[in-house]
Design a protein around this motif. Structure first.
Motif, PDB file in Angstrom:
ATOM      1  N   SER A  20       0.852  -1.185   0.000  1.00 57.05           N
ATOM      2  CA  SER A  20       0.000   0.000   0.000  1.00 57.05           C
ATOM      3  C   SER A  20       0.887   1.234   0.000  1.00 57.05           C
ATOM      4  O   SER A  20       2.090   1.153   0.268  1.00 57.05           O
ATOM      5  CB  SER A  20      -0.906   0.005   1.225  1.00 57.05           C
ATOM      6  OG  SER A  20      -0.139   0.234   2.398  1.00 57.05           O
ATOM      7  N   LEU A  21       0.317   2.378  -0.286  1.00 60.46           N
ATOM      8  CA  LEU A  21       1.101   3.610  -0.280  1.00 60.46           C
ATOM      9  C   LEU A  21       1.677   3.884   1.104  1.00 60.46           C
ATOM     10  O   LEU A  21       2.770   4.455   1.220  1.00 60.46           O
ATOM     11  CB  LEU A  21       0.241   4.785  -0.746  1.00 60.46           C
ATOM     12  CG  LEU A  21      -0.288   4.737  -2.180  1.00 60.46           C
ATOM     13  CD1 LEU A  21      -1.023   6.036  -2.511  1.00 60.46           C
ATOM     14  CD2 LEU A  21       0.826   4.486  -3.185  1.00 60.46           C
ATOM     15  N   LYS A  22       0.979   3.477   2.144  1.00 60.46           N
ATOM     16  CA  LYS A  22       1.458   3.712   3.504  1.00 60.46           C
ATOM     17  C   LYS A  22       2.708   2.901   3.844  1.00 60.46           C
ATOM     18  O   LYS A  22       3.380   3.187   4.841  1.00 60.46           O
ATOM     19  CB  LYS A  22       0.347   3.413   4.499  1.00 60.46           C
ATOM     20  CG  LYS A  22      -0.800   4.415   4.444  1.00 60.46           C
ATOM     21  CD  LYS A  22      -1.863   4.131   5.492  1.00 60.46           C
ATOM     22  CE  LYS A  22      -2.973   5.161   5.437  1.00 60.46           C
ATOM     23  NZ  LYS A  22      -4.039   4.910   6.445  1.00 60.46           N
ATOM     24  N   ASP A  23       3.013   1.890   3.034  1.00 60.09           N
ATOM     25  CA  ASP A  23       4.222   1.093   3.250  1.00 60.09           C
ATOM     26  C   ASP A  23       5.475   1.801   2.744  1.00 60.09           C
ATOM     27  O   ASP A  23       6.591   1.366   3.030  1.00 60.09           O
ATOM     28  CB  ASP A  23       4.109  -0.263   2.536  1.00 60.09           C
ATOM     29  CG  ASP A  23       3.041  -1.158   3.138  1.00 60.09           C
ATOM     30  OD1 ASP A  23       2.915  -1.171   4.373  1.00 60.09           O
ATOM     31  OD2 ASP A  23       2.344  -1.847   2.366  1.00 60.09           O
ATOM     32  N   LEU A  24       5.303   2.872   1.981  1.00 57.08           N
ATOM     33  CA  LEU A  24       6.420   3.523   1.306  1.00 57.08           C
ATOM     34  C   LEU A  24       6.942   4.713   2.105  1.00 57.08           C
ATOM     35  O   LEU A  24       6.211   5.340   2.863  1.00 57.08           O
ATOM     36  CB  LEU A  24       5.997   4.019  -0.080  1.00 57.08           C
ATOM     37  CG  LEU A  24       5.170   3.068  -0.947  1.00 57.08           C
ATOM     38  CD1 LEU A  24       4.884   3.713  -2.288  1.00 57.08           C
ATOM     39  CD2 LEU A  24       5.865   1.738  -1.094  1.00 57.08           C
ATOM     40  N   ASP A  25       8.205   5.016   1.881  1.00 58.89           N
ATOM     41  CA  ASP A  25       8.801   6.229   2.433  1.00 58.89           C
ATOM     42  C   ASP A  25       9.021   7.281   1.356  1.00 58.89           C
ATOM     43  O   ASP A  25       8.759   8.459   1.571  1.00 58.89           O
ATOM     44  CB  ASP A  25      10.129   5.894   3.123  1.00 58.89           C
ATOM     45  CG  ASP A  25       9.935   5.002   4.332  1.00 58.89           C
ATOM     46  OD1 ASP A  25       9.331   5.460   5.309  1.00 58.89           O
ATOM     47  OD2 ASP A  25      10.377   3.830   4.285  1.00 58.89           O
TER      48      ASP A  25
END
Length: 269
Positions: free
Chosen positions: A238-243
């Protein structure tokens, strides 16, 4: 402008960029979204494109479409080089530290730049064995580029090698990824979408990428503009997994808002 002329231009735009949104087309041609949808319906009937939620994609672009690594390596080379140059700034300058490099044409470009940086005789980065930057990868081409480079301790994650991407995949790859904690993972993707997140057509490759995302302390995604607003078959993050996302053009308003909400840093190369 006649409808037929406008539709030809729309078909050309979709073919060139891979996709187009209804709102962008409406603004570009100064027409209503209803008119855009009628144009897209006509073009789909003619086989010129394929309609998706919020817009259209190229006629041959399906959720399982996947080109070989050899084909992708020669596509969008200037854009991928700029993305790789921006990504290189995230690699630790000193010899210590560890990075994971996922399979992909843009991560390959990063491997080329890293090899040049580490082999520079005027650089202090070429250090004695035992005090090296640890580079972990499941990509055969990346391993070939970095094997034997001074200052790099190369580790390969084993598994079944997919001929199409030349990446090791499978349960052994996933299990190996679960036993490591690299400082940074540089991840490639076939699609990045506001709602669906990151995706790739192959389930086994998706499982490996998901394991990479979960393993590293920091996730940096390398994706050229053709991957933006795109969904392929299997979600792996998910986008929340990315930095950080490094790309070559501004994301669409919808994707940009989703990235901001997820706290993802966006770097335009």
């Amino acid at each position: 402008m006649f409808a037929e002329e406008r539709q030809q231009l729309i078909a050309g735009l979709v073919a060139e960029s891979g996709r187009a949104s209804v709102t962008d087309l409406a603004e570009r041609f100064r027409i209503t979204t209803e008119t855009v949808r009628r144009d897209l319906a006509a073009l789909e009937s003619a086989g010129s494109l394929r309609r998706v939620h919020g817009g259209a994609v190229a006629a041959d672009r399906f959720s399982t479409t996947e080109e070989s690594i050899l084909v992708r390596t020669v596509q969008k080379q200037p854009e991928k080089l700029r993305i790789a140059e921006a990504a290189l700034a995230f690699v630790p300058e000193g010899p210590s530290g560890s990075i994971l490099m996922d399979a992909g044409s843009t991560t390959e470009a990063l491997a080329d730049l890293l090899a040049l940086r580490m082999s520079d005789p005027s650089s202090a980065r070429a250090v004695a064995e035992g005090n090296e930057l640890v580079v972990i990868t499941n990509a055969i081409p990346i391993a070939g580029k970095l094997a034997g480079e001074p200052g790099i301790a190369l580790q390969i994650l084993g598994g079944r090698v997919r001929g199409l991407t030349q990446a090791a995949v499978g349960q052994s790859t996933v299990e190996a990824a679960q036993r490591i904690r690299p400082d940074i993972a540089f991840i490639g993707t076939n699609g990045i979408h506001a709602a669906f997140g990151l995706s790739t057509p192959d389930p086994e490759e998706a499982a490996a990428k998901a394991a990479f995302v979960q393993s590293a302390h920091r996730i940096v995604v390398l994706a050229d503009s053709s991957k933006l607003d795109t969904e392929t078959l299997v979600q792996f993050a998910s986008l929340k997994d990315l930095d950080t996302l490094i790309t070559n053009s501004e994301p669409s308003p919808e994707l940009a808002a989703a990235l901001t909400e997820a706290g993802v840093e966006v770097v335009i190369a």
